[in-house]
Write a protein that holds these residues in place. Structure first.
Motif, short mmCIF file in Angstrom:
data_model
loop_
_atom_site.label_atom_id
_atom_site.label_comp_id
_atom_site.label_asym_id
_atom_site.label_seq_id
_atom_site.Cartn_x
_atom_site.Cartn_y
_atom_site.Cartn_z
N THR A 30 40.89 32.98 39.22
CA THR A 30 41.33 34.42 39.09
C THR A 30 41.30 34.95 40.52
O THR A 30 40.75 35.60 41.56
CB THR A 30 40.44 35.24 38.02
N HIS A 32 40.65 38.27 42.48
CA HIS A 32 39.75 39.80 42.32
C HIS A 32 40.53 41.42 43.56
O HIS A 32 40.18 40.20 44.20
CB HIS A 32 38.67 39.71 42.51
N ARG A 34 39.02 44.40 45.24
CA ARG A 34 38.34 45.97 45.16
C ARG A 34 38.65 46.34 46.05
O ARG A 34 39.11 46.05 47.31
CB ARG A 34 36.38 45.39 45.43
N ILE A 42 35.63 45.84 40.39
CA ILE A 42 36.08 44.61 40.88
C ILE A 42 37.49 45.44 39.60
O ILE A 42 36.90 44.70 38.64
CB ILE A 42 35.32 43.76 41.37
N ALA A 44 40.57 42.28 37.54
CA ALA A 44 41.18 40.63 38.11
C ALA A 44 41.87 40.58 37.11
O ALA A 44 42.40 40.14 35.75
CB ALA A 44 39.50 39.89 37.49
#
Length: 63
Positions: A30, A32, A34, A42, A44
């Motif tokens: 994954t 991520h 932010r 966050i 994803a």
């Protein structure tokens, strides 16, 4: 146990510790995302959603 996230700031952040910017962290499965000024939020995104986002950004920059 979940993999630890190691956040990296965007190279476009301009440097300095007080600069708000996009941060990214990747695990084996994954990606991520932010915003540095709200690190608890966050995202994803799926591969399809991330591809659509990047395509839209590229199109808006070329317009």
């Amino acid at each position: 146990m979940p993999e630890a996230l190691h956040w990296q700031k965007s190279s476009f952040s301009g440097g300095g510790s007080d600069t708000n910017c996009l941060e990214i962290a990747a695990t084996s499965t994954t990606l991520h995302l932010r915003e540095s000024d709200t690190p608890a939020t966050i995202l994803a995104p799926t591969h399809i959603a991330l591809t659509a986002l990047l395509t839209a950004v590229k199109l808006s920059l070329s317009a």
